[in-house]
Scaffold this active site. Structure first.
Site, PDB file in Angstrom:
ATOM      1  CB  CYS A   9      -0.889  -0.027   1.246  1.00  0.00           C
ATOM      2  SG  CYS A   9      -1.755   1.512   1.583  1.00  0.00           S
ATOM      3  CG  ASP A  10       1.488   3.501  -3.592  1.00  0.00           C
ATOM      4  OD1 ASP A  10       2.381   2.629  -3.582  1.00  0.00           O
ATOM      5  OD2 ASP A  10       0.898   3.856  -4.638  1.00  0.00           O
TER       6      ASP A  10
END
Length: 119
Positions: A9-10
């Protein structure tokens, strides 16, 4: 401090990088790899508003069947969250007995304040 999230997840990556840069001790718990149970999901749901925890703008939510969306609105949401961890907004920070969701200026300020009390 524990950070619950998903490794790729960024937003979780940004949060972890920021914590390292700030020198704030933390432990990362990958919701997919390390897992979590229904009791943890129930705890989050008891401490956080439903709309704060559940990501209704994401692909996972948009791909839900109507019956699953109904469960999120009126049923036992915890089992669906365990089944589909990407339904939750991330990261989730555990600061003592408090939980924060997301990684914006408001969460950064609270984390910084918390970290100062622990050092």
């Amino acid at each position: 401090m524990v950070i619950y999230g998903i490794k790729n997840c960024d937003t979780c990556k940004k949060a972890l990088k920021w914590l390292d840069k700030e020198g704030i001790p933390h432990q990362f718990h990958d919701l997919r790899k390390d897992g979590f149970d229904q009791e943890m999901a129930k705890l989050w749901l008891s401490k956080l508003d439903h709309d704060v925890l559940i990501n209704k703008r994401g692909t996972t939510y948009r791909n839900l069947e109507d019956s699953q969306k109904e469960v999120l609105e009126t049923g036992d949401q915890s089992s669906l969250l365990v089944e589909l961890p990407t339904l939750m907004k991330r990261p989730i920070f555990k600061l003592a007995d408090e939980f924060l969701v997301g990684f914006k200026d408001e969460q950064k300020a609270r984390i910084t304040s918390y970290a100062k009390t622990k050092s």
